[in-house]
Design an enzyme around this catalytic site. Structure first.
Site, PDB file in Angstrom:
ATOM      1  N   ALA A   1       0.821  -1.221   0.000  1.00  0.00           N
ATOM      2  CA  ALA A   1       0.000   0.000   0.000  1.00  0.00           C
ATOM      3  C   ALA A   1       0.850   1.263   0.000  1.00  0.00           C
ATOM      4  O   ALA A   1       0.310   2.359  -0.089  1.00  0.00           O
ATOM      5  CB  ALA A   1      -0.925  -0.011   1.213  1.00  0.00           C
TER       6      ALA A   1
ATOM      7  N   GLY B   1       2.126   3.112  -5.787  1.00  0.00           N
ATOM      8  CA  GLY B   1       1.462   2.612  -6.993  1.00  0.00           C
ATOM      9  C   GLY B   1       0.028   2.137  -6.821  1.00  0.00           C
ATOM     10  O   GLY B   1      -0.832   2.840  -6.270  1.00  0.00           O
TER      11      GLY B   1
ATOM     12  N   TYR C   1      10.420 -13.146 -13.599  1.00  0.00           N
ATOM     13  CA  TYR C   1       9.245 -12.334 -13.235  1.00  0.00           C
ATOM     14  C   TYR C   1       7.992 -12.944 -13.870  1.00  0.00           C
ATOM     15  O   TYR C   1       6.967 -13.116 -13.202  1.00  0.00           O
ATOM     16  CB  TYR C   1       9.426 -10.871 -13.676  1.00  0.00           C
ATOM     17  CG  TYR C   1       8.198 -10.037 -13.383  1.00  0.00           C
ATOM     18  CD1 TYR C   1       7.871  -9.700 -12.064  1.00  0.00           C
ATOM     19  CD2 TYR C   1       7.343  -9.617 -14.406  1.00  0.00           C
ATOM     20  CE1 TYR C   1       6.719  -8.959 -11.781  1.00  0.00           C
ATOM     21  CE2 TYR C   1       6.192  -8.877 -14.124  1.00  0.00           C
ATOM     22  CZ  TYR C   1       5.896  -8.545 -12.809  1.00  0.00           C
ATOM     23  OH  TYR C   1       4.751  -7.822 -12.527  1.00  0.00           O
TER      24      TYR C   1
ATOM     25  N   GLY D   1      -1.406  -4.808 -18.087  1.00  0.00           N
ATOM     26  CA  GLY D   1      -0.209  -4.574 -18.902  1.00  0.00           C
ATOM     27  C   GLY D   1       0.576  -3.439 -18.254  1.00  0.00           C
ATOM     28  O   GLY D   1       0.714  -3.411 -17.030  1.00  0.00           O
TER      29      GLY D   1
ATOM     30  N   VAL E   1       1.655  -0.287 -16.445  1.00  0.00           N
ATOM     31  CA  VAL E   1       1.108   0.709 -15.523  1.00  0.00           C
ATOM     32  C   VAL E   1       2.281   1.549 -15.037  1.00  0.00           C
ATOM     33  O   VAL E   1       3.259   0.989 -14.525  1.00  0.00           O
ATOM     34  CB  VAL E   1       0.464   0.040 -14.287  1.00  0.00           C
ATOM     35  CG1 VAL E   1      -0.315   1.066 -13.482  1.00  0.00           C
ATOM     36  CG2 VAL E   1      -0.408  -1.149 -14.674  1.00  0.00           C
TER      37      VAL E   1
HETATM   38  P1  NDP Z   1       5.193  -0.236  -7.047  1.00  0.00           P
HETATM   39  O1  NDP Z   1       6.654  -0.495  -7.079  1.00  0.00           O
HETATM   40  O2  NDP Z   1       4.728   1.164  -7.214  1.00  0.00           O
HETATM   41  O3  NDP Z   1       4.568  -0.830  -5.690  1.00  0.00           O
HETATM   42  C1  NDP Z   1       4.951  -2.101  -5.203  1.00  0.00           C
HETATM   43  C2  NDP Z   1       4.490  -2.232  -3.758  1.00  0.00           C
HETATM   44  O4  NDP Z   1       4.864  -3.536  -3.288  1.00  0.00           O
HETATM   45  C3  NDP Z   1       5.131  -1.209  -2.842  1.00  0.00           C
HETATM   46  O5  NDP Z   1       4.146  -0.674  -1.990  1.00  0.00           O
HETATM   47  C4  NDP Z   1       6.132  -2.019  -2.051  1.00  0.00           C
HETATM   48  O6  NDP Z   1       6.247  -1.497  -0.731  1.00  0.00           O
HETATM   49  C5  NDP Z   1       5.442  -3.387  -2.007  1.00  0.00           C
HETATM   50  N1  NDP Z   1       6.382  -4.455  -1.728  1.00  0.00           N
HETATM   51  C6  NDP Z   1       7.399  -4.896  -2.503  1.00  0.00           C
HETATM   52  N2  NDP Z   1       8.088  -5.850  -1.872  1.00  0.00           N
HETATM   53  C7  NDP Z   1       7.488  -6.026  -0.656  1.00  0.00           C
HETATM   54  C8  NDP Z   1       7.740  -6.866   0.455  1.00  0.00           C
HETATM   55  N3  NDP Z   1       8.763  -7.741   0.443  1.00  0.00           N
HETATM   56  N4  NDP Z   1       6.926  -6.778   1.531  1.00  0.00           N
HETATM   57  C9  NDP Z   1       5.907  -5.897   1.548  1.00  0.00           C
HETATM   58  N5  NDP Z   1       5.612  -5.084   0.527  1.00  0.00           N
HETATM   59  C10 NDP Z   1       6.405  -5.147  -0.564  1.00  0.00           C
HETATM   60  O7  NDP Z   1       4.560  -1.172  -8.178  1.00  0.00           O
HETATM   61  P2  NDP Z   1       3.056  -1.403  -8.692  1.00  0.00           P
HETATM   62  O8  NDP Z   1       2.090  -0.647  -7.877  1.00  0.00           O
HETATM   63  O9  NDP Z   1       3.064  -1.201 -10.137  1.00  0.00           O
HETATM   64  O10 NDP Z   1       2.926  -2.964  -8.429  1.00  0.00           O
HETATM   65  C11 NDP Z   1       1.896  -3.556  -7.647  1.00  0.00           C
HETATM   66  C12 NDP Z   1       1.622  -4.956  -8.156  1.00  0.00           C
HETATM   67  O11 NDP Z   1       1.131  -4.883  -9.495  1.00  0.00           O
HETATM   68  C13 NDP Z   1       2.841  -5.875  -8.211  1.00  0.00           C
HETATM   69  O12 NDP Z   1       2.461  -7.157  -7.794  1.00  0.00           O
HETATM   70  C14 NDP Z   1       3.217  -5.876  -9.692  1.00  0.00           C
HETATM   71  O13 NDP Z   1       3.900  -7.043 -10.052  1.00  0.00           O
HETATM   72  C15 NDP Z   1       1.845  -5.793 -10.320  1.00  0.00           C
HETATM   73  N6  NDP Z   1       1.817  -5.308 -11.693  1.00  0.00           N
HETATM   74  C16 NDP Z   1       2.386  -4.098 -12.022  1.00  0.00           C
HETATM   75  C17 NDP Z   1       2.355  -3.660 -13.332  1.00  0.00           C
HETATM   76  C18 NDP Z   1       3.032  -2.411 -13.775  1.00  0.00           C
HETATM   77  O14 NDP Z   1       3.275  -2.253 -15.007  1.00  0.00           O
HETATM   78  N7  NDP Z   1       3.349  -1.466 -12.887  1.00  0.00           N
HETATM   79  C19 NDP Z   1       1.664  -4.439 -14.369  1.00  0.00           C
HETATM   80  C20 NDP Z   1       1.135  -5.696 -13.922  1.00  0.00           C
HETATM   81  C21 NDP Z   1       1.182  -6.082 -12.615  1.00  0.00           C
HETATM   82  P3  NDP Z   1       7.590  -1.380   0.139  1.00  0.00           P
HETATM   83  O15 NDP Z   1       8.732  -1.210  -0.805  1.00  0.00           O
HETATM   84  O16 NDP Z   1       7.331  -0.196   1.019  1.00  0.00           O
HETATM   85  O17 NDP Z   1       7.632  -2.658   0.910  1.00  0.00           O
HETATM   86  C1  8X3 Z   2       4.211  -5.678 -15.204  1.00  0.00           C
HETATM   87  C2  8X3 Z   2       3.946  -5.545 -16.651  1.00  0.00           C
HETATM   88  O1  8X3 Z   2       4.820  -6.139 -18.958  1.00  0.00           O
HETATM   89  O2  8X3 Z   2       6.386  -5.125 -17.379  1.00  0.00           O
HETATM   90  O3  8X3 Z   2       3.764  -6.893 -14.707  1.00  0.00           O
HETATM   91  O4  8X3 Z   2       5.699  -7.381 -17.109  1.00  0.00           O
HETATM   92  S1  8X3 Z   2       5.279  -6.078 -17.550  1.00  0.00           S
END
Ligand code: NDP
Ligand code: 8X3
Length: 259
Positions: free
Chosen positions: A14, A17, A157, A188, A190
């Site tokens: 939280a 993102g 990944y 996709g 974000v």
């Molecule tokens: P961000 O990097 O903005 O956010 C990731 C979040 O995950 C942060 O709040 C981080 O918090 C938390 N996090 C990472 N590792 C840990 C951990 N070990 N324990 C607790 N919290 C953790 O990325 P997004 O918001 O884009 O990603 C959110 C989800 O969406 C992910 O699962 C990602 O794979 C997925 N996703 C993202 C896409 C994109 O293009 N951005 C596309 C498809 C899926 P902190 O570092 O404070 O712990």
């Molecule tokens: C995040 C989207 O296409 O970078 O899951 O893997 S991509």
């Protein structure tokens, strides 16, 4: 439609993102939020902002989802007013690197596997039994287009997100006969801190990922999650793939000429 007023929603990841965007929408709708991530100071700032804007109740869980014992203890020691979690958003996740598999960095692999797969499993294992005993609940897992299509350098990944896809499917099967719902949200591109994290803080390289196209925003994804969790109780949206209009597959994107 289900109202979120007073529902207890636990969001992992939280602090940034998509997780932060979910917290904002759910707070606006009057949910009680449990916010989890490692960066506790960011969670506190978010909680202060949401409190001022909406006067919502928020409980913070600064934790690393990779640490099974701390996840178990965080969930089992929730105060009574917070322990009956209605909705779990398994969002914490990350990518590290874009190396060829045979040249890959093993600590990066461990971090992705431990966070994206094992962290999600731990939260699910410790939260879902309560949902089963209360006969209500919804688990939303953040998968990815990467769980459907592998792209060059995506190897591990993509493997973790394919695992999330299989785990979501398996959880739905195992919960058949209960009213608990399971949804996989598979976006996709974000634009969040995702690419900064992938490239270990190389912001120039991260920016290039989204150059010349209009990516999804975290709010776009949170909006779809909000839709899924507010459907009538008998409706389960199993999986949503959402992409920017400028993206057709994991590898096919439309970039405007930058000249
Ligand atoms: P961000 O990097 O903005 O956010 C990731 C979040 O995950 C942060 O709040 C981080 O918090 C938390 N996090 C990472 N590792 C840990 C951990 N070990 N324990 C607790 N919290 C953790 O990325 P997004 O918001 O884009 O990603 C959110 C989800 O969406 C992910 O699962 C990602 O794979 C997925 N996703 C993202 C896409 C994109 O293009 N951005 C596309 C498809 C899926 P902190 O570092 O404070 O712990
Ligand atoms: C995040 C989207 O296409 O970078 O899951 O893997 S991509």
């Amino acid at each position: 439609m289900i109202a979120l007023q007073n529902q207890i929603i636990l969001i992992t990841g939280a602090s940034s993102g998509i997780g932060t965007a979910c917290a904002k929408i759910f707070a606006r709708e009057g949910a009680k939020l449990i916010l989890a991530a490692r960066r506790g100071e960011r969670l506190q700032q978010l909680a202060d902002t949401l409190n001022k804007m909406y006067g919502v109740e928020i409980h913070l869980l600064p934790l690393d989802v990779r640490d099974r014992l701390s996840v178990e203890s965080a969930i089992s020691s929730l105060p009574p007013d917070w322990s009956e979690i209605d909705i779990l958003i398994n969002n914490a996740g990350l990518s590290r690197g874009l190396d060829k598999l045979h040249e890959g960095n093993v600590p990066d692999w461990d971090e992705m596997i431990d966070t994206n797969i094992k962290g999600l499993l731990y939260l699910t294992r410790y939260v879902v039994p309560g949902m089963v005993s209360r006969d209500r609940g919804h688990v939303v897992n953040l998968g990815s287009i990467a769980g459907h299509q592998t792209y060059p350098g995506g190897n591990v990944y993509c493997g973790t997100k394919a695992a999330v896809r299989a785990i979501s499917e398996g959880l739905k099967q195992d919960l058949l006969g209960t009213p608990i719902r399971v949804t996989s949200i598979d976006p996709g591109m974000v634009e969040t801190e995702f690419s900064d994290v992938r490239f270990h803080g190389d912001t120039e390289r991260a920016k290039k990922v989204y150059q010349g196209l209009t990516p999804l925003t975290a709010d776009d994804v949170a909006d779809v999650i909000f839709f899924c969790i507010t459907r009538s109780p008998h409706v389960n949206i199993n999986e949503v793939i959402l992409m920017p209009v400028d993206q057709a597959s994991a590898t096919l994107v439309n970039r405007q000429s930058l000249e």
